[in-house]
Design a protein around this motif. Structure first.
Motif, PDB file in Angstrom:
ATOM      1  N   SER A  93       0.799  -1.136   0.009  1.00 26.81           N
ATOM      2  CA  SER A  93      -0.110  -0.008   0.047  1.00 26.81           C
ATOM      3  C   SER A  93       0.845   1.251   0.079  1.00 26.81           C
ATOM      4  O   SER A  93       2.249   1.186   0.133  1.00 26.81           O
ATOM      5  N   GLN A  94       0.224   2.305  -0.248  1.00 31.33           N
ATOM      6  CA  GLN A  94       0.866   3.522   0.047  1.00 31.33           C
ATOM      7  C   GLN A  94       1.196   3.757   1.574  1.00 31.33           C
ATOM      8  O   GLN A  94       0.622   2.944   2.369  1.00 31.33           O
ATOM      9  N   PRO A  95       2.116   4.712   1.632  1.00 33.41           N
ATOM     10  CA  PRO A  95       2.410   5.006   3.277  1.00 33.41           C
ATOM     11  C   PRO A  95       0.956   5.330   3.933  1.00 33.41           C
ATOM     12  O   PRO A  95       0.969   5.059   5.293  1.00 33.41           O
ATOM     13  N   LEU A 153      -8.372  -1.001  -0.427  1.00 31.32           N
ATOM     14  CA  LEU A 153      -8.945  -2.065  -1.618  1.00 31.32           C
ATOM     15  C   LEU A 153      -7.798  -1.574  -2.847  1.00 31.32           C
ATOM     16  O   LEU A 153      -7.839  -2.576  -3.648  1.00 31.32           O
ATOM     17  N   ASP A 154      -7.039  -0.632  -2.784  1.00 30.12           N
ATOM     18  CA  ASP A 154      -6.262  -0.377  -3.653  1.00 30.12           C
ATOM     19  C   ASP A 154      -4.991  -1.533  -3.913  1.00 30.12           C
ATOM     20  O   ASP A 154      -4.236  -1.615  -3.289  1.00 30.12           O
ATOM     21  N   GLY A 155      -5.231  -2.342  -4.914  1.00 30.46           N
ATOM     22  CA  GLY A 155      -4.250  -3.345  -5.105  1.00 30.46           C
ATOM     23  C   GLY A 155      -4.941  -4.763  -4.512  1.00 30.46           C
ATOM     24  O   GLY A 155      -5.162  -5.725  -5.241  1.00 30.46           O
ATOM     25  N   ASP A 185       5.721  -3.832  -4.352  1.00 29.18           N
ATOM     26  CA  ASP A 185       6.187  -2.389  -4.557  1.00 29.18           C
ATOM     27  C   ASP A 185       5.350  -1.613  -5.642  1.00 29.18           C
ATOM     28  O   ASP A 185       5.924  -0.829  -6.405  1.00 29.18           O
ATOM     29  N   GLU A 186       4.173  -1.954  -6.198  1.00 28.14           N
ATOM     30  CA  GLU A 186       3.517  -1.131  -7.160  1.00 28.14           C
ATOM     31  C   GLU A 186       3.329   0.125  -6.647  1.00 28.14           C
ATOM     32  O   GLU A 186       3.290   1.013  -7.731  1.00 28.14           O
ATOM     33  N   GLU A 187       3.462   0.403  -5.387  1.00 31.46           N
ATOM     34  CA  GLU A 187       3.057   1.768  -4.969  1.00 31.46           C
ATOM     35  C   GLU A 187       4.388   2.783  -4.952  1.00 31.46           C
ATOM     36  O   GLU A 187       4.586   3.827  -4.515  1.00 31.46           O
ATOM     37  N   GLY A 232      -6.507   6.901 -15.250  1.00 27.90           N
ATOM     38  CA  GLY A 232      -5.694   8.034 -14.817  1.00 27.90           C
ATOM     39  C   GLY A 232      -4.492   7.367 -13.829  1.00 27.90           C
ATOM     40  O   GLY A 232      -3.432   8.267 -13.910  1.00 27.90           O
ATOM     41  N   ALA A 233      -4.684   6.498 -13.055  1.00 24.31           N
ATOM     42  CA  ALA A 233      -3.806   6.018 -12.229  1.00 24.31           C
ATOM     43  C   ALA A 233      -3.157   4.781 -13.094  1.00 24.31           C
ATOM     44  O   ALA A 233      -3.311   4.387 -13.789  1.00 24.31           O
ATOM     45  N   LEU A 234      -1.779   4.593 -12.327  1.00 18.35           N
ATOM     46  CA  LEU A 234      -0.827   3.805 -12.909  1.00 18.35           C
ATOM     47  C   LEU A 234      -1.230   2.252 -12.222  1.00 18.35           C
ATOM     48  O   LEU A 234      -1.730   2.267 -11.200  1.00 18.35           O
ATOM     49  N   HIS A 235      -0.925   1.297 -13.099  1.00 20.96           N
ATOM     50  CA  HIS A 235      -1.178  -0.083 -12.637  1.00 20.96           C
ATOM     51  C   HIS A 235       0.116  -1.189 -13.075  1.00 20.96           C
ATOM     52  O   HIS A 235       0.329  -0.775 -14.254  1.00 20.96           O
ATOM     53  N   SER A 247      -8.908   7.910  -2.973  1.00 27.07           N
ATOM     54  CA  SER A 247      -8.064   6.807  -2.918  1.00 27.07           C
ATOM     55  C   SER A 247      -6.583   7.070  -2.430  1.00 27.07           C
ATOM     56  O   SER A 247      -6.632   8.568  -2.646  1.00 27.07           O
ATOM     57  N   HIS A 248      -5.869   6.397  -2.328  1.00 28.75           N
ATOM     58  CA  HIS A 248      -4.571   7.073  -1.678  1.00 28.75           C
ATOM     59  C   HIS A 248      -4.799   7.525  -0.474  1.00 28.75           C
ATOM     60  O   HIS A 248      -4.083   8.721  -0.130  1.00 28.75           O
ATOM     61  N   ALA A 249      -5.806   7.245   0.295  1.00 29.80           N
ATOM     62  CA  ALA A 249      -6.266   8.083   1.595  1.00 29.80           C
ATOM     63  C   ALA A 249      -7.051   6.856   2.214  1.00 29.80           C
ATOM     64  O   ALA A 249      -7.533   5.922   1.785  1.00 29.80           O
TER      65      ALA A 249
END
Ligand code: GLV
Ligand code: MN
Ligand code: MN
Ligand code: MN
Length: 398
Positions: A79-81, A86-88, A117-119, A345-348, A371-373
């Motif tokens: 995940s992001q920091p 759900l992201d991923g 490390d997708e993020e 618009g997001a990378l994957h 997202s990213h939150a």
């Protein structure tokens, strides 16, 4: 094959417990953190329990392999920091459920993957980027995170389970389900997005070195203030981009580290991230030129030394037309009138996989487009509908 929606939701919630932030449903599970390693260890157990073969590659990308050549379904579980649940994770657990249901039914051959490390704790989407061959393991090992740790050091935590990289031709294609992470579906009331293409991204680190000094005695006219230099850079950048960008173009200074970051000290150094994204390769390049020229000018204007890191990134990528068609047929059957084609618009990870195999993506709505939150969420009914559409498409493709 019959997917089990309750089992899918239960596993999705179980994955959330690794690195649960305690704030809403949010998670803190960056690549190679203790929570990430624990989550991958649990996933490997779920993979074994499903009769699939767990396989970690040198980066910690985790596969659950069906026998022989198979269709690969998944996403990432880092995940992001400060990330959403759900992201991923959604794409990984959807892949697990479909691979498990396919295995139980005696076919088709479906494998699952959770990329590492997708993020972009280290590069941009490091796990799939290295496996795809875009970046070598040797190069990636030199990447450093915001604390100065190298990728080589970080991936040591999974060294004792690591096996070789898998050959790409073991897989006939890659399908990734994901939350949209933007407002389009939520605002329109539609339930499914079939992705046509993923925009390109560029990301670099810039350091401005001025002169650290006393905030009370140093006259304004002679300061070499790294923060003021960054502030001017940011304002001027928007002005210069104006003639080049479209309403779909985005750019972000998301990480700033000011040194020494104290109220009574003129800041001597700032290190920051500069990221920009667009669907057009030429525009990405023109924006890069503007950034590089402006950085040079700011260096002179504010008497700071400018150090530019390498420009990393992934080019815009179209999705495979056959996979798009299979997803569209499934969406028409199961979500008639409430699905659309759309750009991501997001990378994957799919953007990297597109270089080595046919890929496709399916989106479900993000509530309020967040997202990213920690606030990231999706209605349960939409998660389940997405799983059904994906399972239908996978059956047609595998
Ligand atoms: C994905 O996480 C992205 O940054 O686009
Ligand atoms: Mn993300
Ligand atoms: Mn993601
Ligand atoms: Mn990401």
């Amino acid at each position: 094959m019959q997917v089990d929606e309750q089992r899918f939701l239960a596993d999705l919630h179980r994955l959330r417990s690794f690195g649960a932030s305690g704030v809403g449903k949010g998670v803190v599970r960056p690549a190679y953190s203790a929570a990430d390693v624990a989550a991958r260890t649990w996933l490997a157990q779920r993979i074994s329990a499903a009769g699939l073969v767990p396989h970690f590659d040198p980066l910690g990308n985790l596969f659950g392999l069906a026998e022989g050549r198979s269709l690969l379904v998944g996403s990432h579980s880092d995940s992001q920091p400060e990330g959403g649940w759900l992201d991923g994770a959604l794409g990984v657990i959807a892949g697990l459920e479909i691979a498990r249901a396919a295995r139980a039914a005696g076919g088709p051959a479906v494998s699952v993957v959770s990329f590492q490390d997708e993020e972009g704790r280290f590069g941009v989407t490091t796990g799939s980027e290295v496996w795809s061959g875009k970046t070598s393991l040797k190069e990636a090992d030199q990447f450093i995170d915001n604390t100065g740790t190298t990728m080589a050091q970080a991936r040591g935590v999974l060294a004792d389970v690591a096996q070789d990289f898998l050959p790409h031709d073991r897989f006939s294609g890659f399908v990734e389900m994901h939350i949209e992470q933007g407002p389009a579906l939520d605002q329109s009331g539609e339930k499914i997005g079939v992705v046509t293409d993923i925009v390109g991204i560029r990301d670099m680190r810039i350091t401005l070195d001025g002169q650290q000094n006393h905030a009370g005695t140093t006259p304004m006219a002679v300061r070499q203030d790294a923060f003021q230099a960054l502030a001017t850079f940011n304002m001027e950048l928007a002005r210069r981009f104006a003639n080049v960008v479209t309403p779909a173009t985005v750019w972000t200074i998301g990480h700033v580290s000011l040194h020494p970051n104290a109220a009574s000290i003129v800041p001597g150094r700032v290190r920051f991230s500069m990221q920009w994204r667009d669907g057009d390769l030429d525009r990405l390049t023109r924006m890069e030129q503007i950034i590089l020229e402006l950085a040079k000018e700011i260096g002179q204007r504010h008497s700071v030394t400018v150090s530019l890191g390498p420009v990393m990134g992934i080019d815009p990528k179209p999705m495979d037309v056959n996979i798009q068609a299979a997803l569209a047929v499934a969406a028409t059957d199961l979500a008639p009138g409430v699905w659309r084609n759309m750009t991501s618009g997001a990378l994957h990870d799919a953007a990297n996989m597109a270089s080595v195999m046919p890929v496709g993506m399916l989106f479900v709505p993000s509530i309020n487009g967040i997202s990213h939150a920690f606030d990231e969420d999706t209605d349960e009914a939409d998660l389940v509908l997405g799983l059904r559409v994906l399972a239908r498409a996978v059956q047609a493709l595998a």
